[in-house]
Design an enzyme around this catalytic site. Structure first.
Site, PDB file in Angstrom:
ATOM      1  N   HIS A  95       0.729  -1.150  -0.040  1.00 29.08           N
ATOM      2  CA  HIS A  95      -0.056   0.064   0.075  1.00 29.08           C
ATOM      3  C   HIS A  95       0.838   1.197  -0.048  1.00 29.08           C
ATOM      4  O   HIS A  95       2.036   1.180   0.503  1.00 29.08           O
ATOM      5  CB  HIS A  95      -0.944  -0.057   1.089  1.00 29.08           C
ATOM      6  CG  HIS A  95      -1.903   1.007   0.908  1.00 29.08           C
ATOM      7  ND1 HIS A  95      -1.694   2.343   1.494  1.00 29.08           N
ATOM      8  CD2 HIS A  95      -3.276   0.904   0.950  1.00 29.08           C
ATOM      9  CE1 HIS A  95      -2.917   2.906   1.349  1.00 29.08           C
ATOM     10  NE2 HIS A  95      -4.025   2.138   0.969  1.00 29.08           N
ATOM     11  N   GLU A 163      -4.451   2.209  -7.295  1.00 31.16           N
ATOM     12  CA  GLU A 163      -4.613   3.014  -6.529  1.00 31.16           C
ATOM     13  C   GLU A 163      -3.783   4.296  -6.644  1.00 31.16           C
ATOM     14  O   GLU A 163      -2.280   4.399  -5.979  1.00 31.16           O
ATOM     15  CB  GLU A 163      -4.486   2.634  -4.889  1.00 31.16           C
ATOM     16  CG  GLU A 163      -5.323   1.930  -4.330  1.00 31.16           C
ATOM     17  CD  GLU A 163      -5.464   1.834  -2.772  1.00 31.16           C
ATOM     18  OE1 GLU A 163      -6.494   2.231  -2.183  1.00 31.16           O
ATOM     19  OE2 GLU A 163      -4.679   1.542  -2.115  1.00 31.16           O
TER      20      GLU A 163
END
Length: 249
Positions: A95, A163
């Site tokens: 992430h 993302e």
């Protein structure tokens, strides 16, 4: 094909709040198929929540150790084999918050992905470009470089989460054409590594300011689902997203 919905709680909710929230989701959405929901909860909660809700939801770790050993003198680490012993089937890897705050590089992320695969855990691998790469038109090269370090995983069960860093936690979101362009590029790169006789099991989800207002449009961009952050922490918005996703399946 059923869409994937991953709810990333990050560092939110006490354990009692987490239980209450999942109970509310279950009671208010009894007419929907919630078994496809994946909740990425704080690792500390995995055991307790699985005991209470394992028949209703899937759960994901938010991180996993890069250490290849199943145990050893590594203070604070949680190995992939430990997660597997809890029957955790998913783990978020790479992430952008961990890349930025904890300086995780391509080698670290590749080790974590390999540890997941070796323990039959599906890695949810996050990739995304900074705003500078988007502005100077080098974002496809940037993303391709991130993918190159995990190319060994493309013949396995893996979820790629696109993302864009500049979209996370903001009101900015790529256009549907922008998302579709990246999805197409990811598929093209995967196909270079997947033999013709092996089925492509890689799924692609979009994350970054996903909300009840844009979920319908996002799901038309060629993705297999979504990775939701703050919108999944509010019951009303998450319920709307679940209903929209299942209405399109």
């Amino acid at each position: 094909m059923e869409s994937i919905v991953v709810s990333n709680w990050k560092m939110h909710f006490s354990f009692s709040e987490a239980c209450n929230y999942l109970n509310l989701i279950t009671s208010l959405n009894s007419n929907l198929n919630l078994a496809k929901m994946i909740f990425a909860v704080p690792n500390l909660y995995l055991s307790g929540l699985k005991l209470k809700f394992n028949d209703t939801y899937h759960f994901s770790a938010q991180d996993v150790s890069m250490i290849t050993e199943s145990s050893g003198p590594y203070t604070g680490e949680i190995s992939a084999s430990m997660l597997k012993n809890l029957n955790v089937n998913y783990a978020i890897v790479g992430h952008s918050e961990r890349r930025l705050l904890f300086y995780e590089d391509a080698n670290t992320i590749a080790l974590k992905v390999r540890n997941c695969i070796n323990n039959a855990i599906v890695p949810i691998v996050c990739i995304g470009e900074p705003i500078e790469a988007r502005k100077n038109k080098t974002y496809l090269q940037y993303l391709a470089q991130q993918l190159s370090s995990i190319s060994f995983s493309f013949t396995k069960n893996v979820i790629i989460a696109y993302e864009p860093i500049w979209s996370i936690g903001s009101d900015m979101i790529p256009t549907i054409d922008d998302i579709y362009e990246v999805v197409t590029m990811i598929r093209e790169i995967q196909n270079r590594y997947i033999p013709h006789n092996i089925e492509n099991s890689v799924k692609i989800v979009y994350g970054g300011s996903v909300s009840a207002n844009n979920i319908h449009q996002i799901l038309t961009a060629g993705v297999d689902g979504v990775l939701i952050g703050k919108a999944s922490l509010k019951l009303e918005s998450l319920t709307t997203i679940i209903k929209t996703v299942q209405g399109l399946d």
